[in-house]
Scaffold this active site. Structure first.
Site, PDB file in Angstrom:
ATOM      1  N   ASP A  91     132.517 -36.199  19.686  1.00 31.95           N
ATOM      2  CA  ASP A  91     131.676 -35.661  18.628  1.00 31.95           C
ATOM      3  C   ASP A  91     130.583 -36.677  18.340  1.00 31.95           C
ATOM      4  O   ASP A  91     130.795 -37.878  18.457  1.00 31.95           O
ATOM      5  CB  ASP A  91     132.544 -35.419  17.385  1.00 31.95           C
ATOM      6  N   ASP A 269     139.307 -27.847  18.466  1.00 31.40           N
ATOM      7  CA  ASP A 269     140.030 -29.086  18.183  1.00 31.40           C
ATOM      8  C   ASP A 269     140.309 -29.177  16.693  1.00 31.40           C
ATOM      9  O   ASP A 269     139.666 -28.488  15.895  1.00 31.40           O
ATOM     10  CB  ASP A 269     139.202 -30.303  18.599  1.00 31.40           C
ATOM     11  N   CYS A 307     161.500 -23.325  21.084  1.00 31.46           N
ATOM     12  CA  CYS A 307     160.578 -24.339  21.609  1.00 31.46           C
ATOM     13  C   CYS A 307     161.250 -25.154  22.707  1.00 31.46           C
ATOM     14  O   CYS A 307     162.411 -25.552  22.581  1.00 31.46           O
ATOM     15  CB  CYS A 307     160.117 -25.258  20.477  1.00 31.46           C
ATOM     16  N   CYS A 309     160.083 -28.163  23.843  1.00 33.72           N
ATOM     17  CA  CYS A 309     159.681 -29.568  23.852  1.00 33.72           C
ATOM     18  C   CYS A 309     160.885 -30.492  23.736  1.00 33.72           C
ATOM     19  O   CYS A 309     161.960 -30.086  23.291  1.00 33.72           O
ATOM     20  CB  CYS A 309     158.668 -29.849  22.729  1.00 33.72           C
ATOM     21  N   CYS A 312     162.627 -30.743  20.247  1.00 36.73           N
ATOM     22  CA  CYS A 312     163.537 -29.646  19.917  1.00 36.73           C
ATOM     23  C   CYS A 312     164.794 -29.657  20.788  1.00 36.73           C
ATOM     24  O   CYS A 312     165.849 -29.197  20.369  1.00 36.73           O
ATOM     25  CB  CYS A 312     162.812 -28.311  20.025  1.00 36.73           C
ATOM     26  N   HIS A 338     155.813 -32.661  18.724  1.00 35.73           N
ATOM     27  CA  HIS A 338     156.213 -31.249  18.622  1.00 35.73           C
ATOM     28  C   HIS A 338     155.035 -30.360  18.251  1.00 35.73           C
ATOM     29  O   HIS A 338     154.827 -29.300  18.861  1.00 35.73           O
ATOM     30  CB  HIS A 338     157.324 -31.073  17.580  1.00 35.73           C
TER      31      HIS A 338
END
Length: 376
Positions: A91, A269, A307, A309, A312, A338
């Site tokens: 940015d 984003d 989930c 991941c 989890c 997560h």
């Protein structure tokens, strides 16, 4: 940069494409984790890659102030400095200068501001913003823009638009100069105009005719109601050329992301996911939950049973609540991981739905189970 559109969803304006960038290809739509100071807070580069990201965002304003572009240039560029061999979008710092309304002054020439770190005085021009981002080695850099506030008058918004448009011309000249000297990154122009349709139309036309490889829709997420955001995004996106990637800055929750994708937005984003993770708010298929709540004390189930991941798979809500209440650093690491995994899966599933011409159904199904309401 080359942008290739692979699929257009038949029931919406959603599309699936590929951004071919200097540090590898990026499939769109894509969410970009924010590494403001050259780091996605609480996570390593390996964590980000493991989740599946191959583009992150860093901020010119913050890196310019600390450690300074000279340090990063001597390190061999931002990629080497932060140990990230994938893509980086930077940015320009326009939004940060906008948020420092008490510490800055904007003229046609540029923005003068006081550092939020030590009060030192600085002057940023559109040329200087391009120069800094080129030294950083950004794969995508943003023009310096002037963002007007929610509630601005038409006159204020038009003034900001005129300055932004002039800055775009100057930024493009500087970017072309840098490109002729070996810089490989691309410049994105930014649509402004506040919430006035005629100004948005004028700005979109200017950006479309500028010849920049991509276009961002700016001036959103500045305090406006959600309905105003959705309306402005929808008609602005429709004004932009089909063949160029479209980017909306500052959105990170599922409802905003799915709405943006439906209207043909390719990139977005937000710092929200890691910030909320550090503060105990984590995302599930049914909506966000507050792990600090007492009801999680003896809950030995994962954050989200669906989930995949590693958080989890390996940790319970009870343990994570314990870490949060104990102020352990590990909590920030796990919760941030997560949340970024969760949103990446949402975007991946959106891309799959676009390829199968069922994005509208996917959005409806997801949101039917999801609620943003969180009883703290």
């Amino acid at each position: 940069m080359r942008f290739e559109i692979i699929n257009n969803d038949s029931g919406t304006n959603a599309r699936n494409g590929i951004l071919h960038l200097p540090h590898g290809s990026v499939e769109t739509p894509v969410f970009m984790p924010v590494g403001t100071n050259g780091t996605v807070k609480a996570l390593t580069s390996d964590d980000i890659k493991e989740i599946g990201y191959n583009i992150i965002l860093s901020n010119t304003y913050h890196l310019y102030l600390r450690p300074g572009e000279e340090v990063i240039e001597k390190a061999g560029g931002l990629h080497k400095f932060i140990n990230w061999d994938k893509n980086i979008l930077t940015d320009s710092g326009g939004f940060q200068i906008f948020s420092l309304s008490a510490l800055r002054k904007i003229t046609n020439e540029g923005a003068s501001f006081s550092s939020h770190i030590d009060g030192s005085k600085h002057f940023l021009t559109p040329e200087k913003a391009v120069e800094i981002q080129s030294l950083l080695g950004s794969d995508i850099q943003m023009q310096l823009d002037y963002c007007s506030h929610w509630g601005a008058t038409n006159k204020e918004a038009e003034n900001a638009l005129n300055i932004t448009s002039d800055w775009l011309k100057r930024a493009k000249v500087k970017w072309e100069e840098a490109s002729n000297n070996g810089y490989k990154g691309s410049l994105f122009s930014i649509v402004q105009g506040n919430f006035f349709r005629d100004l948005r139309e004028r700005s979109a036309e200017i950006c479309s005719q500028s010849g920049t490889p991509g276009i961002a829709i700016g001036g959103l997420s500045v305090g406006e109601p959600a309905e105003q955001f959705y309306e402005t995004l929808a008609y602005t996106a429709a004004l932009l050329p089909q063949e160029k990637p479209r980017y909306v800055m500052g959105i990170g929750t599922p409802n905003y992301i799915l709405n943006a994708i439906e209207h043909g937005i390719d990139m977005f984003d937000c710092v929200l996911l890691t910030r909320e993770g550090r503060n105990g708010r984590v995302y599930t298929r049914n909506g966000p939950i507050a792990l600090k709540k007492a009801e999680n004390t003896l809950d030995f189930t994962p954050i989200d049973k669906e989930c995949g991941c590693k958080v989890c798979r390996e940790y319970s809500r009870a343990y994570l609540r314990h870490l949060f209440k104990s102020k352990e650093i590990l909590f920030s690491m796990l919760a941030s991981y997560h949340n970024l995994y969760f949103i990446n899966e949402l975007v991946k599933n959106s891309r799959n739905a676009i390829r199968e011409n069922r994005f509208k159904e996917y959005k409806k199904e997801f949101l039917s189970n999801y609620s943003e309401v969180l009883d703290e």
